[in-house]
Design a protein around this motif. Structure first.
Motif, PDB file in Angstrom:
ATOM      1  N   VAL A  81       0.837  -1.202   0.000  1.00  0.00           N
ATOM      2  CA  VAL A  81       0.000   0.000   0.000  1.00  0.00           C
ATOM      3  C   VAL A  81       0.873   1.254   0.000  1.00  0.00           C
ATOM      4  N   ARG A  82       1.937   1.213   0.782  1.00  0.00           N
ATOM      5  CA  ARG A  82       2.848   2.362   0.842  1.00  0.00           C
ATOM      6  C   ARG A  82       3.508   2.593  -0.522  1.00  0.00           C
ATOM      7  N   THR A  83       3.957   1.533  -1.151  1.00  0.00           N
ATOM      8  CA  THR A  83       4.610   1.649  -2.460  1.00  0.00           C
ATOM      9  C   THR A  83       3.619   2.140  -3.511  1.00  0.00           C
ATOM     10  N   LEU A  84       2.373   1.662  -3.450  1.00  0.00           N
ATOM     11  CA  LEU A  84       1.358   2.127  -4.399  1.00  0.00           C
ATOM     12  C   LEU A  84       1.177   3.631  -4.299  1.00  0.00           C
ATOM     13  N   ASN A  85       1.036   4.160  -3.097  1.00  0.00           N
ATOM     14  CA  ASN A  85       0.792   5.592  -2.949  1.00  0.00           C
ATOM     15  C   ASN A  85       2.000   6.425  -3.356  1.00  0.00           C
ATOM     16  N   LYS A  86       3.194   5.937  -3.094  1.00  0.00           N
ATOM     17  CA  LYS A  86       4.391   6.620  -3.578  1.00  0.00           C
ATOM     18  C   LYS A  86       4.420   6.617  -5.106  1.00  0.00           C
ATOM     19  N   ALA A  87       3.994   5.478  -5.701  1.00  0.00           N
ATOM     20  CA  ALA A  87       3.981   5.376  -7.166  1.00  0.00           C
ATOM     21  C   ALA A  87       2.966   6.326  -7.770  1.00  0.00           C
ATOM     22  N   LEU A  88       1.786   6.418  -7.179  1.00  0.00           N
ATOM     23  CA  LEU A  88       0.761   7.330  -7.699  1.00  0.00           C
ATOM     24  C   LEU A  88       1.241   8.776  -7.655  1.00  0.00           C
ATOM     25  N   LEU A  89       1.907   9.136  -6.569  1.00  0.00           N
ATOM     26  CA  LEU A  89       2.429  10.500  -6.443  1.00  0.00           C
ATOM     27  C   LEU A  89       3.496  10.779  -7.508  1.00  0.00           C
ATOM     28  N   ARG A  90       4.325   9.775  -7.791  1.00  0.00           N
ATOM     29  CA  ARG A  90       5.382   9.985  -8.774  1.00  0.00           C
ATOM     30  C   ARG A  90       4.835  10.022 -10.198  1.00  0.00           C
ATOM     31  N   VAL A  91       3.971   9.069 -10.533  1.00  0.00           N
ATOM     32  CA  VAL A  91       3.508   8.926 -11.915  1.00  0.00           C
ATOM     33  C   VAL A  91       2.545  10.035 -12.308  1.00  0.00           C
ATOM     34  N   TYR A  92       1.633  10.405 -11.420  1.00  0.00           N
ATOM     35  CA  TYR A  92       0.575  11.342 -11.806  1.00  0.00           C
ATOM     36  C   TYR A  92       0.783  12.776 -11.309  1.00  0.00           C
ATOM     37  N   PHE A  93       1.718  12.966 -10.355  1.00  0.00           N
ATOM     38  CA  PHE A  93       1.895  14.313  -9.810  1.00  0.00           C
ATOM     39  C   PHE A  93       3.353  14.781  -9.815  1.00  0.00           C
ATOM     40  N   ASP A  94       4.254  13.974 -10.393  1.00  0.00           N
ATOM     41  CA  ASP A  94       5.675  14.345 -10.433  1.00  0.00           C
ATOM     42  C   ASP A  94       6.216  14.665  -9.044  1.00  0.00           C
ATOM     43  N   LEU A  95       5.817  13.868  -8.065  1.00  0.00           N
ATOM     44  CA  LEU A  95       6.250  14.088  -6.690  1.00  0.00           C
ATOM     45  C   LEU A  95       7.021  12.863  -6.193  1.00  0.00           C
ATOM     46  N   ASP A  96       8.227  13.114  -5.711  1.00  0.00           N
ATOM     47  CA  ASP A  96       9.017  12.064  -5.054  1.00  0.00           C
ATOM     48  C   ASP A  96       8.857  12.231  -3.550  1.00  0.00           C
ATOM     49  N   VAL A  97       8.193  11.271  -2.911  1.00  0.00           N
ATOM     50  CA  VAL A  97       7.824  11.421  -1.507  1.00  0.00           C
ATOM     51  C   VAL A  97       8.332  10.248  -0.690  1.00  0.00           C
ATOM     52  N   THR A  98       8.988  10.569   0.420  1.00  0.00           N
ATOM     53  CA  THR A  98       9.410   9.562   1.389  1.00  0.00           C
ATOM     54  C   THR A  98       8.311   9.400   2.430  1.00  0.00           C
ATOM     55  N   ILE A  99       7.874   8.161   2.660  1.00  0.00           N
ATOM     56  CA  ILE A  99       6.858   7.872   3.680  1.00  0.00           C
ATOM     57  C   ILE A  99       7.458   6.839   4.629  1.00  0.00           C
ATOM     58  N   PRO A 100       7.957   7.256   5.783  1.00  0.00           N
ATOM     59  CA  PRO A 100       8.597   6.301   6.705  1.00  0.00           C
ATOM     60  C   PRO A 100       7.631   5.192   7.127  1.00  0.00           C
ATOM     61  N   ASN A 101       8.186   4.014   7.407  1.00  0.00           N
ATOM     62  CA  ASN A 101       7.356   2.869   7.768  1.00  0.00           C
ATOM     63  C   ASN A 101       6.539   3.118   9.031  1.00  0.00           C
ATOM     64  N   GLU A 102       7.079   3.915   9.941  1.00  0.00           N
ATOM     65  CA  GLU A 102       6.381   4.139  11.208  1.00  0.00           C
ATOM     66  C   GLU A 102       5.351   5.275  11.124  1.00  0.00           C
ATOM     67  N   SER A 103       5.248   5.913   9.963  1.00  0.00           N
ATOM     68  CA  SER A 103       4.316   7.032   9.794  1.00  0.00           C
ATOM     69  C   SER A 103       3.058   6.584   9.061  1.00  0.00           C
ATOM     70  N   LEU A 104       2.004   7.340   9.255  1.00  0.00           N
ATOM     71  CA  LEU A 104       0.749   7.072   8.572  1.00  0.00           C
ATOM     72  C   LEU A 104       0.945   7.188   7.066  1.00  0.00           C
ATOM     73  N   CYS A 105       0.431   6.222   6.334  1.00  0.00           N
ATOM     74  CA  CYS A 105       0.521   6.257   4.873  1.00  0.00           C
ATOM     75  C   CYS A 105      -0.759   6.864   4.309  1.00  0.00           C
ATOM     76  N   PRO A 106      -0.685   8.055   3.727  1.00  0.00           N
ATOM     77  CA  PRO A 106      -1.901   8.726   3.249  1.00  0.00           C
ATOM     78  C   PRO A 106      -2.369   8.173   1.915  1.00  0.00           C
ATOM     79  N   PRO A 107      -3.609   7.689   1.810  1.00  0.00           N
ATOM     80  CA  PRO A 107      -4.131   7.253   0.502  1.00  0.00           C
ATOM     81  C   PRO A 107      -4.297   8.451  -0.422  1.00  0.00           C
TER      82      PRO A 107
END
Length: 466
Positions: A81-107
């Protein structure tokens, strides 16, 4: 009260027959007019092709090939789920985002829905090109709302606050990784009881207040929903059997707060009653329907003039958005049975006949657009549209022994040297494929809403009679 129901884009495999997917499903987004958004359906195979890390978590669903699906995601795996949301941000919004494992993963889809609701229901109250300044309460390590907002809302800037210093540090890394330091700032809020620390001496507001005293257009808030881990587990147990278990990681301050979302948001309403017009629109996302009813009652009790409510549905997840304002009405919409070319001519003639000075301005529709909107900055120096003003003009002319003077007899050059009693921006908009149009009148901060309403009523009568 305005109510808006939004059932927006689903992030799932396309259910269209495979043969109908003839082109890149998002090819239209990559051109000079690109707008950042999720497509109606997001094929995971397409995202994985552009973000290879996602490929590891795809599960083949050959038995569903007759529906056009090629693969799905292992939603029971938090890393997937975390990788999916990072992928969506990169592919559709040109955003490279780090989401630490211990942090909430925003859909991403859910967060985008809130941003789009803000755009349609709050930003739309102000003229195109208005400086959009937003505050995100509890921005988290991902800094998701400011990052998405910077992509989706043209001419915007954000301040993200958080009570966790580690989250702020990662948020700053995400801002720098996307070169958005000039549009997004963060603030570590050391007082957990305060939701709006805008009067703190070190709060990073480095711009002047509007003439009405406001320093921010809106705030956003996605509060901790739960009072305790026990409440969270109890609510999870009541969900439908077989429903996918999404990412469950998150820091305690992201998930829990004393009294749950109801107490947290009650405090936000109390603070809004103190600051009132300092923020033009206050808003929050709500997870429980009973909280929605309680908050609306409280917001009315503190004297808010406007309340807007929205329903956001994303898959099996339902959230509400509530926004309120202490400002008077700032936008008036006039319908015209004219095409846009005739509407421009009609409007300029109508205001010129009233002695209202205007200048033409061009505003880009969005940051990468080659198209532009033509708007008018308008200044009125007398209430020339009112009966009282016309009677006074007749009386003055009779005393002088001449006929009534025209509203613009002095000429715009002389008028422009006077102090305006009303300033507003007018936007001509197309409706129904050119068969009709509209005029949006946006009040400049610091001027009288009732006066603009009076002018709007005059123009409405004039439009009806022509």
């Amino acid at each position: 009260m305005d109510s808006n129901k939004t059932n927006t884009h689903a992030v799932e495999n396309s259910v269209l027959p495979r043969k109908r997917i003839k082109t890149d499903p998002t090819a239209e987004m990559y051109n000079s007019k690109r707008t950042y958004d999720l497509p109606e359906y997001t094929p995971f195979w397409y995202v994985a092709k552009r973000y290879p890390e996602l490929q590891t978590y795809l599960v083949s669903v050959d038995k569903y090939n007759n529906t056009g699906r090629k693969s799905t995601l292992d939603f029971k795996n938090p890393d997937a789920v975390r990788t999916l949301n990072k992928a969506l941000l990169r592919v559709y919004f040109d955003l490279d985002v780090t989401i630490p494992n211990e942090s909430l993963c925003p859909p991403v889809a859910n967060r985008l829905n809130y941003i789009k609701w803000i755009k349609s229901n709050i930003v739309a109250e102000f003229w195109p090109g208005y400086s959009i300044r937003g505050l995100d309460i509890g921005t988290g390590a991902s800094c998701i709302y400011p990052l998405l907002g910077a992509r989706v809302l043209a001419n915007s800037s954000f301040i993200g606050t958080d009570v966790n210093s580690t989250s702020i540090a990662v948020a700053n890394q995400n801002i720098a990784a996307n070169s958005l330091e000039n549009r997004i700032q963060t603030y570590l809020n050391t007082d957990r009881q305060t939701k709006l620390p805008i009067d703190n001496s070190d709060f990073p507001i480095n711009w002047d207040a509007d003439a009405d005293g406001s320093v921010l257009l809106f705030n956003m808030c996605n509060p901790p929903f739960y009072d305790s881990p026990e409440e969270r587990q109890r609510l999870r147990d009541t969900k439908s059997i077989g429903q996918p278990s999404l990412d469950i990681n998150g820091k305690d301050d992201e998930l829990y707060t004393e009294g749950g979302e109801e107490m947290f948001l009650s405090g936000l309403v109390d603070e809004s009653a103190v600051y009132q017009k300092r923020i033009k629109w206050y808003s929050t996302m709500i997870g429980k329907k009973k909280t929605l009813a309680l908050l609306k009652t409280k917001i009315r009790s503190v004297g808010a003039k406007h309340i807007k409510e929205g329903l956001l549905i994303q898959g099996r997840t339902t959230r509400w958005v509530l926004a309120w304002s202490f400002l008077s009405q700032t936008r008036f919409c006039l319908d015209l049975e004219k095409n846009t070319n005739d509407a421009h001519k009609w409007f300029k003639g109508a205001i010129s006949g009233l002695g209202i000075a205007h200048s033409t301005i061009s505003i880009n529709k969005h940051e990468k657009s080659v198209d532009a909107l033509t708007c008018y900055e308008c200044s009125a120096f007398e209430k020339s549209w009112t009966r009282q003003w016309r009677r006074q003009q007749i009386a003055n002319s009779e005393e002088a022994g001449s006929g009534p003077a025209d509203a613009d007899a002095d000429g715009t050059a002389e008028l422009s040297a006077k102090i305006p009693i009303l300033k507003f921006v007018a936007e001509i908009v197309d409706k129904e494929s050119g068969a009709s149009s509209g005029v949006n009148l946006y009040l400049n901060p610091g001027f009288d809403s009732n006066m603009l309403m009076s002018l709007y009523n005059h123009l409405s009568r004039k439009a009806t009679s022509t």
